[in-house]
Design an enzyme around this catalytic site. Sequence first.
Site, PDB file in Angstrom:
ATOM      1  N   HIS A   1      32.362  22.113 -94.247  1.00 34.55           N
ATOM      2  CA  HIS A   1      33.029  22.694 -93.084  1.00 34.55           C
ATOM      3  C   HIS A   1      33.837  21.640 -92.339  1.00 34.55           C
ATOM      4  O   HIS A   1      33.278  20.650 -91.844  1.00 34.55           O
ATOM      5  CB  HIS A   1      31.967  23.289 -92.157  1.00 34.55           C
ATOM      6  CG  HIS A   1      32.511  24.002 -90.978  1.00 34.55           C
ATOM      7  ND1 HIS A   1      32.034  23.797 -89.698  1.00 34.55           N
ATOM      8  CD2 HIS A   1      33.482  24.939 -90.862  1.00 34.55           C
ATOM      9  CE1 HIS A   1      32.674  24.575 -88.858  1.00 34.55           C
ATOM     10  NE2 HIS A   1      33.563  25.283 -89.535  1.00 34.55           N
ATOM     11  N   ARG A   2      35.146  21.835 -92.312  1.00 34.34           N
ATOM     12  CA  ARG A   2      36.066  20.853 -91.692  1.00 34.34           C
ATOM     13  C   ARG A   2      35.825  19.464 -92.295  1.00 34.34           C
ATOM     14  O   ARG A   2      35.881  18.453 -91.602  1.00 34.34           O
ATOM     15  CB  ARG A   2      35.930  20.846 -90.176  1.00 34.34           C
ATOM     16  CG  ARG A   2      36.126  22.220 -89.540  1.00 34.34           C
ATOM     17  CD  ARG A   2      36.004  22.218 -88.034  1.00 34.34           C
ATOM     18  NE  ARG A   2      35.698  23.575 -87.566  1.00 34.34           N
ATOM     19  CZ  ARG A   2      35.352  23.897 -86.326  1.00 34.34           C
ATOM     20  NH1 ARG A   2      35.278  22.950 -85.405  1.00 34.34           N
ATOM     21  NH2 ARG A   2      35.075  25.145 -85.999  1.00 34.34           N
TER      22      ARG A   2
ATOM     23  N   GLU B   1      36.620  23.252 -96.485  1.00 26.76           N
ATOM     24  CA  GLU B   1      37.280  24.179 -95.566  1.00 26.76           C
ATOM     25  C   GLU B   1      37.957  23.365 -94.475  1.00 26.76           C
ATOM     26  O   GLU B   1      37.397  22.382 -93.985  1.00 26.76           O
ATOM     27  CB  GLU B   1      36.238  25.131 -94.971  1.00 26.76           C
ATOM     28  CG  GLU B   1      36.797  26.191 -94.028  1.00 26.76           C
ATOM     29  CD  GLU B   1      36.861  25.772 -92.565  1.00 26.76           C
ATOM     30  OE1 GLU B   1      37.473  26.513 -91.772  1.00 26.76           O
ATOM     31  OE2 GLU B   1      36.332  24.695 -92.205  1.00 26.76           O
TER      32      GLU B   1
ATOM     33  N   ASP C   1      41.353  23.663 -91.185  1.00 21.95           N
ATOM     34  CA  ASP C   1      42.149  24.545 -90.322  1.00 21.95           C
ATOM     35  C   ASP C   1      43.558  23.989 -90.168  1.00 21.95           C
ATOM     36  O   ASP C   1      43.729  22.778 -90.010  1.00 21.95           O
ATOM     37  CB  ASP C   1      41.512  24.631 -88.929  1.00 21.95           C
ATOM     38  CG  ASP C   1      40.019  24.932 -88.993  1.00 21.95           C
ATOM     39  OD1 ASP C   1      39.672  26.105 -89.115  1.00 21.95           O
ATOM     40  OD2 ASP C   1      39.217  23.973 -88.923  1.00 21.95           O
TER      41      ASP C   1
ATOM     42  N   HIS D   1      41.463  22.091 -85.657  1.00 23.31           N
ATOM     43  CA  HIS D   1      40.867  23.404 -85.429  1.00 23.31           C
ATOM     44  C   HIS D   1      41.433  24.112 -84.205  1.00 23.31           C
ATOM     45  O   HIS D   1      41.851  25.267 -84.280  1.00 23.31           O
ATOM     46  CB  HIS D   1      39.349  23.268 -85.286  1.00 23.31           C
ATOM     47  CG  HIS D   1      38.663  24.569 -84.990  1.00 23.31           C
ATOM     48  ND1 HIS D   1      38.464  25.035 -83.704  1.00 23.31           N
ATOM     49  CD2 HIS D   1      38.133  25.506 -85.816  1.00 23.31           C
ATOM     50  CE1 HIS D   1      37.847  26.212 -83.750  1.00 23.31           C
ATOM     51  NE2 HIS D   1      37.633  26.516 -85.020  1.00 23.31           N
TER      52      HIS D   1
ATOM     53  N   GLU E   1      42.269  27.546 -93.704  1.00 24.34           N
ATOM     54  CA  GLU E   1      42.219  28.619 -92.716  1.00 24.34           C
ATOM     55  C   GLU E   1      43.497  28.610 -91.894  1.00 24.34           C
ATOM     56  O   GLU E   1      43.869  27.593 -91.305  1.00 24.34           O
ATOM     57  CB  GLU E   1      41.007  28.488 -91.786  1.00 24.34           C
ATOM     58  CG  GLU E   1      40.971  29.646 -90.787  1.00 24.34           C
ATOM     59  CD  GLU E   1      39.838  29.602 -89.786  1.00 24.34           C
ATOM     60  OE1 GLU E   1      39.960  30.272 -88.749  1.00 24.34           O
ATOM     61  OE2 GLU E   1      38.840  28.888 -90.041  1.00 24.34           O
TER      62      GLU E   1
ATOM     63  N   LYS F   1      44.798  29.005 -88.855  1.00 28.28           N
ATOM     64  CA  LYS F   1      44.251  29.032 -87.503  1.00 28.28           C
ATOM     65  C   LYS F   1      45.353  29.329 -86.494  1.00 28.28           C
ATOM     66  O   LYS F   1      45.222  30.202 -85.647  1.00 28.28           O
ATOM     67  CB  LYS F   1      43.572  27.691 -87.188  1.00 28.28           C
ATOM     68  CG  LYS F   1      42.923  27.617 -85.824  1.00 28.28           C
ATOM     69  CD  LYS F   1      41.799  28.619 -85.652  1.00 28.28           C
ATOM     70  CE  LYS F   1      40.587  28.266 -86.501  1.00 28.28           C
ATOM     71  NZ  LYS F   1      39.439  29.154 -86.172  1.00 28.28           N
TER      72      LYS F   1
ATOM     73  N   ASP G   1      28.245  22.231 -92.274  1.00 27.61           N
ATOM     74  CA  ASP G   1      28.563  20.907 -91.735  1.00 27.61           C
ATOM     75  C   ASP G   1      27.870  19.807 -92.527  1.00 27.61           C
ATOM     76  O   ASP G   1      28.275  18.652 -92.487  1.00 27.61           O
ATOM     77  CB  ASP G   1      28.118  20.803 -90.275  1.00 27.61           C
ATOM     78  CG  ASP G   1      28.849  21.751 -89.349  1.00 27.61           C
ATOM     79  OD1 ASP G   1      29.979  22.175 -89.675  1.00 27.61           O
ATOM     80  OD2 ASP G   1      28.282  22.092 -88.283  1.00 27.61           O
TER      81      ASP G   1
END
Length: 228
Positions: free
Chosen positions: A9-10, A36, A38, A51, A103, A105, A223
């Site tokens: 995640h990120r 992943e 953004d 993000h 993503e 965003k 995470d």
Amino acid sequence: MAAILKIGHRGAKGHAPENTMASFAKALELGVDGIELDVHVCATGELVVIHDFTVDRVTNGTGEVHKLSLAQLKALTIERDHYIPTLDEVYDLINKRCFVNIELKGRHTAIPVSDFINTYVKEKGYEYADFLVSSFQREELQVMSEVNPNVHLGVLTQASVTQAWQWAMEFKAKAIHPHFTLLTESNVHKAQQAGLKVYTWTMNEPEDIARIKNYNVDGIISDYPELL
């Protein structure tokens, strides 16, 4: 049974500042199947990886991402020695070592991301299947589905698996991305029976991960990808 994909995640947000090169490098070090991140479009047109709609939370600056130039964004720091990367920089780092879930965003990101993907497919040896583009935003999903039906779409939801499913059918998406609290063994199975992949987020507690793994989801975003 197929292996459940481990998605950072990120990057690896639990280990390094989110959406930074250090975070993406850490995710690779931890052996993720996917990352992943953004994206927004900044004032000078580049795709930048951050993000929030403003830089206030994660940097030493202030202002809306879409109103700042790339030079202005690059002058900011994240926790003193990190910076906001461009999507190109992240792809140079990853270099096909895992897939990337982009993503959408920011607003009006679908067409620039479509152009980015087309360039990588035509000039850098990528395939459309190497990209997964997700969003909560109906408009961005619709635009992407219209301008580039080759792109694999994922519908994000924090509220309703049913709505995500409906949008997925409408936009011919490949996946739904529900928050893990929305999942049941039944709705995961039904989505998969309909031909959709189920990628869920953001799972950091071992007991939650164990429960959702029993539902045989296709991928988990965390995470702490080493927990997966």
